[in-house]
Design a protein around this motif. Structure first.
Motif, mmCIF file in Angstrom:
data_model
loop_
_atom_site.group_PDB
_atom_site.id
_atom_site.type_symbol
_atom_site.label_atom_id
_atom_site.label_comp_id
_atom_site.label_asym_id
_atom_site.label_seq_id
_atom_site.Cartn_x
_atom_site.Cartn_y
_atom_site.Cartn_z
ATOM 1 N N PRO A 200 3.936 7.351 13.101
ATOM 2 C CA PRO A 200 4.486 8.338 14.193
ATOM 3 C C PRO A 200 3.725 8.087 15.220
ATOM 4 O O PRO A 200 4.160 7.783 16.671
ATOM 5 C CB PRO A 200 4.671 9.759 13.629
ATOM 6 C CG PRO A 200 4.434 9.582 12.096
ATOM 7 C CD PRO A 200 3.862 8.304 11.748
ATOM 8 N N ALA A 201 2.506 8.263 15.279
ATOM 9 C CA ALA A 201 1.376 8.145 16.148
ATOM 10 C C ALA A 201 1.369 6.668 16.890
ATOM 11 O O ALA A 201 1.412 6.665 18.104
ATOM 12 C CB ALA A 201 -0.069 8.557 15.694
ATOM 13 N N ALA A 202 1.383 5.709 15.846
ATOM 14 C CA ALA A 202 1.189 4.092 16.483
ATOM 15 C C ALA A 202 2.563 4.130 17.301
ATOM 16 O O ALA A 202 2.662 3.466 18.329
ATOM 17 C CB ALA A 202 1.260 3.313 15.347
ATOM 18 N N HIS B 144 1.241 4.093 -3.810
ATOM 19 C CA HIS B 144 0.350 5.336 -3.493
ATOM 20 C C HIS B 144 0.752 6.445 -4.914
ATOM 21 O O HIS B 144 -0.011 7.278 -5.093
ATOM 22 C CB HIS B 144 0.263 6.077 -2.225
ATOM 23 C CG HIS B 144 1.326 6.835 -2.100
ATOM 24 N ND1 HIS B 144 2.703 6.475 -1.520
ATOM 25 C CD2 HIS B 144 1.514 8.199 -2.112
ATOM 26 C CE1 HIS B 144 3.575 7.458 -1.505
ATOM 27 N NE2 HIS B 144 2.990 8.383 -1.711
ATOM 28 N N GLY C 253 -8.091 1.272 0.079
ATOM 29 C CA GLY C 253 -6.835 1.248 0.685
ATOM 30 C C GLY C 253 -5.619 1.925 0.124
ATOM 31 O O GLY C 253 -4.574 1.802 0.495
ATOM 32 N N GLY C 254 -6.009 2.832 -0.368
ATOM 33 C CA GLY C 254 -4.782 3.632 -1.355
ATOM 34 C C GLY C 254 -4.245 4.628 -0.525
ATOM 35 O O GLY C 254 -3.390 5.519 -1.058
ATOM 36 N N VAL C 255 -4.217 4.867 0.917
ATOM 37 C CA VAL C 255 -3.730 5.709 1.710
ATOM 38 C C VAL C 255 -2.411 5.287 2.344
ATOM 39 O O VAL C 255 -2.451 4.147 2.883
ATOM 40 C CB VAL C 255 -4.587 6.206 2.774
ATOM 41 C CG1 VAL C 255 -3.984 7.451 3.648
ATOM 42 C CG2 VAL C 255 -5.963 6.527 2.402
ATOM 43 N N PRO C 256 -1.285 5.944 2.265
ATOM 44 C CA PRO C 256 -0.055 5.527 2.473
ATOM 45 C C PRO C 256 -0.132 5.218 4.034
ATOM 46 O O PRO C 256 -0.494 6.008 5.177
ATOM 47 C CB PRO C 256 1.015 6.841 2.250
ATOM 48 C CG PRO C 256 0.047 7.868 2.161
ATOM 49 C CD PRO C 256 -1.131 7.310 1.574
ATOM 50 N N PHE C 257 0.430 3.797 4.291
ATOM 51 C CA PHE C 257 0.471 3.734 6.068
ATOM 52 C C PHE C 257 1.330 4.384 6.731
ATOM 53 O O PHE C 257 0.901 4.544 7.917
ATOM 54 C CB PHE C 257 0.999 2.214 5.839
ATOM 55 C CG PHE C 257 1.075 1.404 6.861
ATOM 56 C CD1 PHE C 257 -0.030 1.031 7.828
ATOM 57 C CD2 PHE C 257 2.237 1.401 7.811
ATOM 58 C CE1 PHE C 257 -0.020 0.533 9.174
ATOM 59 C CE2 PHE C 257 2.602 0.583 8.781
ATOM 60 C CZ PHE C 257 1.323 0.145 9.456
ATOM 61 N N PHE C 258 2.447 4.910 6.113
ATOM 62 C CA PHE C 258 3.414 5.879 6.947
ATOM 63 C C PHE C 258 2.897 6.925 7.673
ATOM 64 O O PHE C 258 3.177 7.197 8.690
ATOM 65 C CB PHE C 258 4.630 6.031 6.158
ATOM 66 C CG PHE C 258 4.222 7.262 5.462
ATOM 67 C CD1 PHE C 258 3.952 6.959 3.907
ATOM 68 C CD2 PHE C 258 4.215 8.478 5.644
ATOM 69 C CE1 PHE C 258 3.663 8.012 2.817
ATOM 70 C CE2 PHE C 258 3.941 9.557 4.649
ATOM 71 C CZ PHE C 258 3.590 9.272 3.350
ATOM 72 N N MET C 259 1.638 7.269 7.247
ATOM 73 C CA MET C 259 0.868 8.435 8.016
ATOM 74 C C MET C 259 0.600 7.940 9.290
ATOM 75 O O MET C 259 0.618 8.927 10.233
ATOM 76 C CB MET C 259 -0.460 8.527 7.130
ATOM 77 C CG MET C 259 -0.193 9.404 5.823
ATOM 78 S SD MET C 259 -0.361 11.179 6.185
ATOM 79 C CE MET C 259 0.076 11.706 4.529
ATOM 80 N N VAL C 260 0.425 6.765 9.689
ATOM 81 C CA VAL C 260 -0.061 6.469 10.857
ATOM 82 C C VAL C 260 1.214 5.897 11.807
ATOM 83 O O VAL C 260 0.826 5.851 13.058
ATOM 84 C CB VAL C 260 -1.208 5.338 10.956
ATOM 85 C CG1 VAL C 260 -0.487 3.878 10.642
ATOM 86 C CG2 VAL C 260 -2.366 4.929 12.043
ATOM 87 N N VAL D 232 0.740 -1.245 0.055
ATOM 88 C CA VAL D 232 -0.007 -0.099 0.098
ATOM 89 C C VAL D 232 1.065 1.388 0.057
ATOM 90 O O VAL D 232 0.682 2.109 -0.545
ATOM 91 C CB VAL D 232 -1.043 0.048 1.395
ATOM 92 C CG1 VAL D 232 -1.640 1.552 1.193
ATOM 93 C CG2 VAL D 232 -1.809 -1.162 1.292
ATOM 94 N N VAL E 272 4.669 6.270 19.065
ATOM 95 C CA VAL E 272 4.769 6.752 20.402
ATOM 96 C C VAL E 272 3.658 6.341 21.100
ATOM 97 O O VAL E 272 4.034 5.892 22.469
ATOM 98 C CB VAL E 272 4.454 8.294 20.322
ATOM 99 C CG1 VAL E 272 4.563 9.081 21.585
ATOM 100 C CG2 VAL E 272 5.457 9.103 19.269
#
Lengths: 272, 314
Positions: B37-39, B16, B28-35, B12, B41
């Motif tokens: 940093p939050a995940a 993108h 599911g075309g949204v890049p996983f890396f967005m989540v 995924v 921490v």
């Protein structure tokens, strides 16, 4: 049509108001007394010779440094929380993979984790990471425990944005960063403000993390400083209460300036 | 590039830019890396410690050296320690009495503040004031206010409200409950005020035309419409007072004796004063378990759709 007057609520409200106001009045008038007057005058009497001595003493004892530390910790925590939560929420709302739904549930589980219960492992990790007695030691856990509520509030906002808006930006060739900046950011601004206020207040007031994760006065934050002033000034109650009064001024100022935002920040995410 | 099933997160993330089919984009075309940093921490400093506290409850550790395996001995010690058992009893009293004290006042105050009475603005501003003080500040202020020699006791009537309120083991816990209520009622009143403001005025108009009294309006319109607010506020109140630390730590430190030593204080004192981190972790596990169970139970009561959308209740 006017609603009828709620007598029962009114009575309770005014009684509670009296209970609310008396201690605050006491804090302020006592902080204006001379130390000798504190022992001589009645606790609720008007000070016979009001003085700012107590405030001067507090300022001479590093108040500004503690204030600055609190400001750094709060601003850093809020800023990072907002950025990473917005990014995460964008993924959690827009991604249709089953993993995203499971991850959202995991974040929301965090709402129910009591901070106190996890403080010992947090202490262990902070020591192991070599961060003990530093400002990042306060910032990192503060962000972690702010993320669940932030994600909840921002996700609820992002969900209400029609999917077509995202799709059309995509078709126009916008990158995810661009979509985040030009679409998600402006449309979720109210949610971000709310999260900022709520998280900011929590971090600003936090006492347990500073108590356990810091030691030196150079990294001491405001709420903890009140506790140490209490030991330091021992019998000088006006000085201790002057510090208490001063510690309330920033939040009070924020309330006066942004009353609407502050109140909606406190209640958002929990409302009906 | 074509996405194959099952969709791996790596696929995924790398697709993108290149995956052009609009249908595939939506799936599911949204890049996983967005989540990430939050995940990272959240996982590292909230979820991992939750697992860690369970692990540490089976260890022996003084807070400085290396934790060593101790099996069930910490749990045996904690569950047979009279101080901790008493802390559990005190915690139940604290949570229940706090709720019974705060909930009705918050509800009435919130409903009243949402009305159209004269002076309402003044009332709303003044009743907000305790919220500008941190818990530490409230604890310190009330400690001075309740000082037996120079505090309010010279003004209050003698008898149950007289004398050394915080120094009396029989009364200290109730004084603490009062101070916690003083500090937290404004927040819950705000919740109720916000809730009442969302009730459609038409409901009141219809009921009034049917001849409903003020009490009937409150009982049959306001209360049912506030259902979600009541559940939210109750959850925060109950789970909040279960884990309440700062104010009591500053106000009484758990004393006199151990009269106000509720579980979070017991955990802190066991861990960071007596340097028995394993036993303290076992207390932490008990706290976390009860807190999670209470949240889930109250969340179940509110309906499973609650977390899905803010609109669910309308």
């Amino acid at each position: 049509m006017r609603r009828k007057v709620n007598v029962l609520g009114g009575l309770a409200a005014w009684l509670w108001l009296a209970i609310t106001v008396v201690p605050i009045y006491y804090i302020v008038v006592t902080s204006l007394r001379k130390q000798s007057a504190y022992f001589a005058e009645g606790p609720l009497s008007i000070p016979s010779a009001p003085t700012l001595d107590a405030y001067r003493l507090v300022f001479e004892n590093e108040f500004v440094r503690y204030f600055a530390n609190s400001l750094i910790v709060t601003l850093a925590s809020v800023l990072v929380t907002l950025i990473v939560s917005l990014m995460a929420s964008y993924y959690l709302v827009r991604s249709t993979t089953p993993g995203a739904a499971r991850m959202l549930r995991l974040f929301l589980l965090g709402l129910a984790i009591p901070i106190q219960a996890t403080i010992i492992p947090v202490y262990y990790m902070i020591v192991k990471l070599g961060l003990y007695d530093s400002l990042p030691a306060l910032i990192l856990p503060s962000i972690a425990f702010s993320i669940p509520i932030s994600v909840l509030i921002i996700v609820n906002f992002l969900r209400d944005i029609p999917g077509e808006l995202f799709e059309s930006m995509r078709v126009d060739g916008a990158t995810d960063w661009r979509i985040l900046r030009s679409l998600a950011l402006p449309l979720t601004r109210p949610a971000l403000m709310t999260v900022g206020v709520y998280v900011g207040l929590n971090v600003w007031n936090s006492f347990l993390f500073p108590l356990i994760l810091t030691q030196s006065s150079s990294v001491r934050v405001l709420p903890l400083s009140l506790w140490t002033y209490q030991g330091q000034f021992a019998v000088n109650v006006p000085a201790v209460l002057a510090a208490v009064t001063l510690s309330a001024v920033p939040v009070l100022a924020a309330y006066v300036v942004g009353r609407r935002q502050l109140v909606s920040g406190l209640t958002a995410g929990f409302g009906k | 590039m074509t996405l194959t099933t099952p969709v791996s997160t790596g696929a995924v993330a790398s697709s993108h830019r290149t995956g052009e089919g609009p249908g595939r984009r939506r799936k599911g075309g949204v890049p996983f890396f967005m989540v990430v940093p939050a995940a990272l921490v959240f996982g590292l400093f909230a979820l991992l410690p939750l697992a860690g506290v369970v692990g540490l409850s089976f260890m022996e550790w003084d807070g400085l050296g290396t934790p060593t395996w101790a099996g069930l001995s910490q749990w045996a010690g904690v569950l047979s320690n009279p101080v901790t058992l008493d802390a559990m009893r005190l915690t139940v009293v604290f949570v229940v009495v706090s709720f019974v004290f705060q909930a009705p006042i918050s509800l009435l105050l919130g409903v009243f503040m949402a009305g159209r009475q004269r002076n309402r603005a003044l009332l709303a501003v003044l009743s907000f004031l305790p919220l500008v003080f941190s818990s530490a500040a409230v604890g310190i202020a009330f400690k001075a206010l309740l000082d037996p020699n120079f505090g309010l006791s010279s003004v209050l009537p003698t008898g149950w409200l007289g004398g050394n309120l915080l120094g009396d083991p029989d009364r200290a816990l109730y004084i603490v409950i009062f101070v916690v209520g003083w500090s937290f009622v404004p927040f819950h009143a705000l919740l109720y005020q916000a809730g009442v403001r969302q009730i459609p005025a038409a409901l009141y108009e219809a009921a009034t035309l049917d001849g409903a009294t003020t009490f009937q309006l409150f009982r049959f319109v306001t209360i049912p419409q506030l259902r979600y607010t009541i559940i939210t506020s109750s959850t925060l109140m109950l789970v909040g007072s279960l884990t309440y630390f700062d104010l009591i730590f500053v106000l009484t430190g758990g004393g006199p004796g151990s009269a106000t030593r509720i579980l979070p204080l017991d955990m802190y004192l066991t861990g960071f004063r007596s340097y028995t981190m394993g036993a303290a972790s076992a207390i932490g596990v008990i706290l976390a378990a009860v807190g999670l169970a209470m949240s889930l139970l109250l969340n179940r009561l509110s309906g499973s759709g609650r977390m899905e959308s803010q609109q669910a209740g309308l």
